[in-house]
Scaffold this motif. Structure first.
Motif, short mmCIF file in Angstrom:
data_model
loop_
_atom_site.label_atom_id
_atom_site.label_comp_id
_atom_site.label_asym_id
_atom_site.label_seq_id
_atom_site.Cartn_x
_atom_site.Cartn_y
_atom_site.Cartn_z
N ARG A 59 0.83 -1.21 0.00
CA ARG A 59 0.00 0.00 0.00
C ARG A 59 0.86 1.25 0.00
O ARG A 59 0.57 2.24 -0.68
N ALA A 60 1.94 1.22 0.77
CA ALA A 60 2.85 2.39 0.82
C ALA A 60 3.46 2.65 -0.55
O ALA A 60 3.51 3.80 -1.01
N LEU A 61 3.91 1.60 -1.22
CA LEU A 61 4.49 1.76 -2.55
C LEU A 61 3.46 2.30 -3.54
O LEU A 61 3.78 3.14 -4.38
N LEU A 108 3.13 5.98 -3.23
CA LEU A 108 4.29 6.73 -3.71
C LEU A 108 4.44 6.72 -5.23
O LEU A 108 5.27 7.44 -5.77
N GLU A 109 3.64 5.91 -5.93
CA GLU A 109 3.77 5.77 -7.38
C GLU A 109 3.73 7.08 -8.15
O GLU A 109 4.47 7.25 -9.10
N LEU A 153 14.02 5.19 -1.39
CA LEU A 153 13.02 4.66 -0.46
C LEU A 153 12.20 3.56 -1.12
O LEU A 153 11.99 2.49 -0.55
N ARG A 154 11.75 3.82 -2.35
CA ARG A 154 10.96 2.80 -3.08
C ARG A 154 11.80 1.54 -3.33
O ARG A 154 11.30 0.42 -3.17
N ALA A 155 13.06 1.72 -3.71
CA ALA A 155 13.92 0.57 -3.99
C ALA A 155 14.08 -0.31 -2.75
O ALA A 155 14.01 -1.55 -2.84
N GLU A 156 14.27 0.29 -1.61
CA GLU A 156 14.40 -0.48 -0.36
C GLU A 156 13.09 -1.19 -0.02
O GLU A 156 13.10 -2.35 0.41
#
Length: 75
Positions: free
Chosen positions: A19-21, A24-25, A39-42
């Motif tokens: 949900r967080a990802l 951030l999309e 942040l997204r990569a991690e």
């Protein structure tokens, strides 16, 4: 998500990270001084590990870190 993971709930942790990802999309790689690309990569790597079951029991949990961009470096 990491609260769930700390309680042994890998499915819950995966769902929260997903949900967080999703939220951030729509943002660019850098926004508001935050390096969202890193942040997204991690978070993606954590989801992969959760889904593959490669997060070890008792492993020290290092959640994704919020890294700030240098002043004026929003991409």
């Amino acid at each position: 998500g990491f609260h769930h993971l700390g309680n042994g709930n890998r499915v819950g942790a995966d769902r929260v990270l997903g949900r967080a990802l999703k939220r951030l999309e729509g943002y660019p790689a850098g926004y508001g001084g935050v390096d969202l690309q890193a942040l997204r990569a991690e978070a993606v790597e954590w989801r992969r590990r959760l889904q593959e079951g490669t997060v070890g029991e008792g492993e020290r949990l290092e959640p994704p870190r919020i890294r700030l961009l240098p002043e004026g470096a929003d991409r």
